[in-house]
Design a protein around this motif. Structure first.
Motif, mmCIF file in Angstrom:
data_model
loop_
_atom_site.group_PDB
_atom_site.id
_atom_site.type_symbol
_atom_site.label_atom_id
_atom_site.label_comp_id
_atom_site.label_asym_id
_atom_site.label_seq_id
_atom_site.Cartn_x
_atom_site.Cartn_y
_atom_site.Cartn_z
ATOM 1 N N UNK A 246 6.110 -7.390 -3.606
ATOM 2 C CA UNK A 246 5.753 -8.805 -3.558
ATOM 3 C C UNK A 246 4.251 -8.959 -3.311
ATOM 4 N N UNK A 247 3.593 -9.780 -4.124
ATOM 5 C CA UNK A 247 2.137 -9.920 -4.039
ATOM 6 C C UNK A 247 1.694 -10.441 -2.669
ATOM 7 N N UNK A 248 2.407 -11.420 -2.110
ATOM 8 C CA UNK A 248 2.041 -11.978 -0.800
ATOM 9 C C UNK A 248 2.125 -10.918 0.287
ATOM 10 N N UNK A 249 3.174 -10.101 0.219
ATOM 11 C CA UNK A 249 3.343 -9.025 1.202
ATOM 12 C C UNK A 249 2.200 -8.017 1.061
ATOM 13 N N UNK A 250 1.886 -7.650 -0.175
ATOM 14 C CA UNK A 250 0.832 -6.661 -0.419
ATOM 15 C C UNK A 250 -0.518 -7.163 0.076
ATOM 16 N N UNK A 251 -0.808 -8.425 -0.165
ATOM 17 C CA UNK A 251 -2.095 -8.983 0.231
ATOM 18 C C UNK A 251 -2.206 -9.238 1.727
ATOM 19 N N UNK A 252 -1.096 -9.056 2.442
ATOM 20 C CA UNK A 252 -1.151 -9.192 3.898
ATOM 21 C C UNK A 252 -1.800 -7.963 4.544
ATOM 22 N N UNK A 253 -1.938 -6.880 3.755
ATOM 23 C CA UNK A 253 -2.611 -5.682 4.247
ATOM 24 C C UNK A 253 -4.101 -5.782 3.944
ATOM 25 N N UNK A 254 -4.881 -5.103 4.753
ATOM 26 C CA UNK A 254 -6.324 -5.091 4.517
ATOM 27 C C UNK A 254 -6.629 -4.236 3.286
ATOM 28 N N UNK A 255 -7.835 -4.378 2.761
ATOM 29 C CA UNK A 255 -8.239 -3.602 1.587
ATOM 30 C C UNK A 255 -8.172 -2.104 1.859
ATOM 31 N N UNK A 256 -8.584 -1.704 3.053
ATOM 32 C CA UNK A 256 -8.560 -0.273 3.400
ATOM 33 C C UNK A 256 -7.126 0.233 3.511
ATOM 34 N N UNK A 257 -6.247 -0.616 4.040
ATOM 35 C CA UNK A 257 -4.836 -0.218 4.152
ATOM 36 C C UNK A 257 -4.203 -0.093 2.769
ATOM 37 N N UNK A 258 -4.524 -1.020 1.887
ATOM 38 C CA UNK A 258 -3.967 -0.957 0.529
ATOM 39 C C UNK A 258 -4.416 0.323 -0.180
ATOM 40 N N UNK A 259 -5.656 0.724 0.049
ATOM 41 C CA UNK A 259 -6.150 1.962 -0.562
ATOM 42 C C UNK A 259 -5.378 3.169 -0.041
ATOM 43 N N UNK A 260 -5.126 3.198 1.257
ATOM 44 C CA UNK A 260 -4.369 4.300 1.852
ATOM 45 C C UNK A 260 -2.972 4.378 1.233
ATOM 46 N N UNK A 261 -2.329 3.221 1.092
ATOM 47 C CA UNK A 261 -0.971 3.183 0.554
ATOM 48 C C UNK A 261 -0.951 3.596 -0.919
ATOM 49 N N UNK A 262 -1.931 3.122 -1.688
ATOM 50 C CA UNK A 262 -1.991 3.477 -3.107
ATOM 51 C C UNK A 262 -2.288 4.957 -3.315
ATOM 52 N N UNK A 263 -3.141 5.517 -2.462
ATOM 53 C CA UNK A 263 -3.436 6.952 -2.557
ATOM 54 C C UNK A 263 -2.163 7.774 -2.319
#
Length: 340
Positions: A246-263
């Motif tokens: 879900x986009x809203x859930x994903x955007x609730x994380x910080x940019x650095x957190x999203x990078x960690x998760x995507x890696x």
């Protein structure tokens, strides 16, 4: 007094961690305890470890939700303003075809379109922006794709020619996409529509389904191979799982957190590819040990089968399941990629 203050401070920190921790409910169609399921749980553990417990992925059984169609329904809130029952899902191309039909993702499942995983990866990179764009319009974020195996035909009678295949009653819409059955009919196949939960009984019953195609893992885990003893030893198409959230859930994380998760997802993608080839071979072997016969085509038989089923894709596209222009572009791109 100081000791009490330390205890109080510790409790405050603990409460803060609990408050900010987020459990994500992710539906997955991976069979329990399969390699697919194991790798998905490894990803969940990595997310937990890399975020110090902030992101907890809870994998949920998609079959218990009514399959991929049921999962799509649960991605939406029951009432406006409410949170959806689940936060994301790992879909096969069938689920993606229902969720974002304008992508025409089933075009990538055309028989004999790809020869190996490298070709699949090459094409997926070109189509990925379209998938991301269409998912975004629906309120979802594309996180990655997992290669979970190649589909093989399992039949009651041996198959050496396209006619051998087309004269047997095949169930091809067992995962819930009725237009898939329609597309096979357009190409001259004899298909039979059976509900997913009735398929095993049908292949056991005289007059029921005489074949279907799936990855070896499913054929073995579901015990279908016991009633369909012949396996056409020619991978038909890759089965790709797409991870969305879900986009809203994903955007609730910080940019650095999203990078960690995507890696972490990238690492999981690589692991899936490594395991997939071993898994296909392992479960094909288990099916053979259980009484199945691998039907290996001669070079000429393979050429005819590949050419016929590949051309059938144009007839299948008439139902709207696949996109003719996209199919033609992919074939041309693959010819250049192969140096033909």
């Amino acid at each position: 007094m100081k000791f009490k203050k330390c205890i109080l401070a510790g409790m405050v920190v603990l409460c803060a961690c609990v408050c900010f921790a987020q459990t994500l409910k992710i539906a997955s169609i991976a069979p329990a305890r399969s390699v697919w399921d194991i790798e998905a749980n490894k990803l969940a553990q990595n997310w937990y470890n890399l975020t110090n417990g902030k992101v907890q992925m809870k994998l949920m059984n998609a079959t218990a939700m009514g399959g991929e169609i049921g999962v799509i329904q649960k991605l939406n809130a029951v009432r406006p303003g409410q949170k959806a029952p689940i936060d994301g899902a790992v879909f096969t191309n069938i689920g993606i075809a229902d969720l974002v039909p304008d992508v025409h993702i089933m075009t990538l499942c055309a028989p004999f379109l790809f020869r190996d995983q490298a070709e699949v990866d090459f094409v997926y990179e070109t189509i990925k922006p379209l998938i991301q764009s269409e998912l975004s319009k629906k309120g979802y974020v594309f996180l990655g794709t997992f290669s979970v195996g190649w589909a093989y035909f399992y039949t009651k009678k041996p198959v050496h020619t396209p006619t051998d295949l087309k004269t047997q009653k095949l169930s091809v819409a067992g995962l819930g996409l009725s237009t898939l059955s329609d597309s096979f009919k357009e190409a001259g196949f004899n298909t039979i529509d059976i509900a997913p939960d009735k398929l095993l009984q049908s292949v056991k019953t005289p007059g029921g389904a005489e074949g279907f195609y799936t990855i070896p893992l499913y054929a073995y885990a579901g015990q279908y191979y016991k009633s369909l003893p012949y396996i056409l030893n020619a991978p038909i198409c890759p089965v790709i799982a797409t991870f969305i959230i879900n986009k809203t859930v994903w955007e609730s994380f910080s940019e650095s957190e999203r990078k960690i998760l995507l890696d972490a997802v990238k690492v999981a993608e690589e692991n899936f590819v490594k395991e997939q080839q071993n898994t296909d071979a392992e479960y094909l072997n288990l099916c053979v040990q259980g009484g199945c016969t691998l039907v290996t085509l001669t070079p000429e038989e393979y050429r005819v089968m590949e050419e016929t089923l590949s051309n059938d894709a144009y007839a299948m596209a008439k139902t709207g399941l696949m996109d003719v222009d996209l199919f033609s572009k992919i074939k041309e791109a693959l010819k250049k990629h192969r140096g033909e």
